[in-house]
Design an enzyme around this catalytic site. Structure first.
Site, mmCIF file in Angstrom:
data_model
loop_
_atom_site.group_PDB
_atom_site.id
_atom_site.type_symbol
_atom_site.label_atom_id
_atom_site.label_comp_id
_atom_site.label_asym_id
_atom_site.label_seq_id
_atom_site.Cartn_x
_atom_site.Cartn_y
_atom_site.Cartn_z
ATOM 1 C CG ASP A 154 -1.468 1.232 1.643
ATOM 2 O OD1 ASP A 154 -2.200 1.771 0.817
ATOM 3 O OD2 ASP A 154 -1.203 1.714 2.757
ATOM 4 C CG ASP A 156 -1.430 7.889 1.121
ATOM 5 O OD1 ASP A 156 -1.238 7.482 -0.039
ATOM 6 O OD2 ASP A 156 -1.649 9.085 1.393
HETATM 7 P P1 IMP Z 1 -3.341 4.265 -0.208
HETATM 8 O O1 IMP Z 1 -3.167 4.302 1.270
HETATM 9 O O2 IMP Z 1 -2.046 4.201 -0.936
HETATM 10 O O3 IMP Z 1 -4.295 3.190 -0.633
HETATM 11 O O4 IMP Z 1 -3.962 5.692 -0.673
HETATM 12 C C1 IMP Z 1 -5.190 6.190 -0.190
HETATM 13 C C2 IMP Z 1 -5.305 7.675 -0.419
HETATM 14 O O5 IMP Z 1 -5.096 8.026 -1.786
HETATM 15 C C3 IMP Z 1 -6.681 8.215 -0.122
HETATM 16 O O6 IMP Z 1 -6.881 8.454 1.246
HETATM 17 C C4 IMP Z 1 -6.711 9.515 -0.920
HETATM 18 O O7 IMP Z 1 -6.201 10.575 -0.147
HETATM 19 C C5 IMP Z 1 -5.748 9.280 -2.067
HETATM 20 N N1 IMP Z 1 -6.406 9.213 -3.377
HETATM 21 C C6 IMP Z 1 -6.107 9.974 -4.432
HETATM 22 N N2 IMP Z 1 -6.841 9.642 -5.503
HETATM 23 C C7 IMP Z 1 -7.646 8.641 -5.125
HETATM 24 C C8 IMP Z 1 -8.634 7.857 -5.819
HETATM 25 O O8 IMP Z 1 -8.921 8.026 -7.016
HETATM 26 N N3 IMP Z 1 -9.243 6.904 -5.101
HETATM 27 C C9 IMP Z 1 -8.940 6.681 -3.795
HETATM 28 N N4 IMP Z 1 -8.018 7.360 -3.126
HETATM 29 C C10 IMP Z 1 -7.371 8.359 -3.769
HETATM 30 MG MG MG Z 2 -2.765 3.211 3.343
#
Ligand code: IMP
Ligand code: MG
Length: 437
Positions: A154, A156
């Site tokens: 993942d 973030d």
């Molecule tokens: P992950 O933790 O890498 O899965 O990223 C999640 C975060 O990506 C979300 O909380 C959003 O802030 C950001 N995000 C940006 N664009 C999108 C999208 O198209 N769908 C979902 N999340 C997005």
């Molecule tokens: Mg995440």
């Protein structure tokens, strides 16, 4: 500081992992019986070392008993003729399927050496102790009973702090290069959904530049990195000559057969329903948020980056939108074998925002398994198998929890910060090294 609100919030059932809570409860018994809180002042003939040895022995026995129970659950899983539920399923009704057995006793001993769980007399084995023991057991299993072929991450909170980027000096970078050097395929499976390479380069520059410039990586090893964005919507492969080091891969080259059957009209209709539901939430909860609609996602983000939408409102929004979508379209997962494909979606609380994406990380990881497994032949239509795949993420509990979805197609590790990812990768390298020697 843990506020009363946080404590009460954590007690809600949608915020609890039943397996972890159950294990915690079992470990609480020897803690109560054998910890010696008064031992700080008086020994009563029972030394601190004796106390911790006794607690260690009891904890280890319990972990071994759970290990055996998981083996029994796996036997139930494998034998289609067994109609009765496993004992574990009766005790922990939400338990799912396991792709590997879990060496919990060995994992407990490993974590006890790091965390001194048995030496504590005031603080019982905690949620985080158990979560980390389960992670260690999973790493031991994927490296010992088979070999790790694909690691997905993942973005973030896992590779970088929420909303931040993977910088060149991040300690995660050399560890990911090490995986590539060992021939492990790597996929970044993030919800962040962008249609162009420059946006992903901006978020992942530290890793991409390092992969391009590291002299110890062979060219085929560089090809072992992909980015799966928008949960399961945009695939980019590493391409040293391309602008921003990434080349978009057209959907017809990577969609699984099941995904190719998702009707475009169904996708648009689902996003329309989600958009209307999100708009209602913004109005009804008076959220300081604006709506953003993309071709494969719709979300709400703070109207002012300095303002945080209250967590309760984010969770309420996810649960409302999820319910409305479930009632209107139903849901499906990879291998669900549904005749008429309902379009799967993932509604989740991203910490500061709420998004509804088409597909979810189970599909994203499945695409990586197919992409890297193609040509491997054999069973599973040339996909890397779940027991040879590990997904690392942070969202396994919050509303929508998008990493949780990966559990249906791969083994998983649940981390709580990028620093924990670094520790996890060190543990993994250690276990892989031990296997090689
Ligand atoms: P992950 O933790 O890498 O899965 O990223 C999640 C975060 O990506 C979300 O909380 C959003 O802030 C950001 N995000 C940006 N664009 C999108 C999208 O198209 N769908 C979902 N999340 C997005
Ligand atoms: Mg995440």
């Amino acid at each position: 500081m843990t506020t009363r609100y946080r404590v009460e919030y954590a007690l809600k059932t949608h915020r609890r992992d039943q397996l972890i809570e159950w294990i915690k409860g079992l470990l609480a018994v020897p803690f109560v019986l054998y910890s010696q809180p008064t031992g700080v002042f008086e020994t009563n003939g029972f030394s601190t070392t004796q106390m911790s040895e006794e607690a260690h022995r009891r904890y280890a026995e319990i972990m071994r008993d759970i290990e055996v129970m998981i083996d029994d659950h796996i036997n139930h899983q494998l034998d289609v003729n067994v109609r009765v539920l496993s004992k574990l399923k009766l005790l922990v009704p939400t338990i799912g399927n396991f792709f590997t057995r879990l060496p919990l006793e060995a994992a407990f001993k490993f974590q006890d050496r790091k965390r001194y769980i048995s030496s504590r007399r005031f603080v019982s084995p905690s949620f985080n102790d158990v979560r980390l023991i389960l992670n260690t057991a999973q790493l031991m299993a994927v490296t010992t009973y088979g070999s790790l072929r694909l690691a997905t991450f993942d973005g973030d909170v896992t590779l970088y702090d929420d909303g931040q980027c993977l910088e060149p000096d991040s300690p995660v970078v050399p560890r990911m290069l090490d995986l590539l050097r060992k021939g492990v395929r790597v996929g970044i499976v993030t919800a962040a959904g962008y249609t162009t390479a420059d946006r992903y380069y901006a978020r992942l520059r530290g890793l991409l530049d390092a992969v391009a410039n590291d002299p110890s990586l062979a060219p085929p090893q560089r090809q072992n990195l992909v980015i799966m964005g928008g949960e399961a919507n945009y695939l980019f492969e590493f391409a040293p000559a391309a602008p921003h080091l990434l080349a978009p891969v057209p959907r017809d080259r990577w969609l699984t057969a099941e995904m190719a059957a998702w009707p475009e009209a169904g996708i648009a209709a689902l996003l329309d329903v989600a958009e209307a539901a999100l708009r209602d939430c913004v109005k009804n909860l008076n959220l300081p948020a604006v709506l953003t609609r993309k071709d494969r996602a719709v979300g709400i983000v703070p109207s002012d980056p300095a303002v945080r939408i209250p967590r309760e409102s984010l969770e309420e929004t996810v649960l409302v939108v999820q319910k409305i979508l479930e009632m209107s379209v139903g849901s499906a997962g990879p291998g669900s074998g549904r005749a008429a494909p309902a379009v799967p979606f993932c509604a989740f609380n991203g910490g500061r925002d709420v998004f509804v994406d088409i597909g979810d990380k189970s599909w994203g990881v499945a695409v990586c398994q197919q992409w890297f497994g193609a040509g491997a032949g054999g069973a599973d239509g040339g996909r890397i198998r779940p027991e040879h795949t590990l997904h690392v993420g942070d969202q396994f509990l919050s509303a929508g929890s998008n990493d949780f979805k990966a559990r249906s197609v791969s083994t998983t590790a649940w981390i709580a910060s990028p620093a924990e990812t670094v520790d996890l990768l060190d543990e993994l390298a250690d276990f892989m090294g031990k296997k090689l020697s």
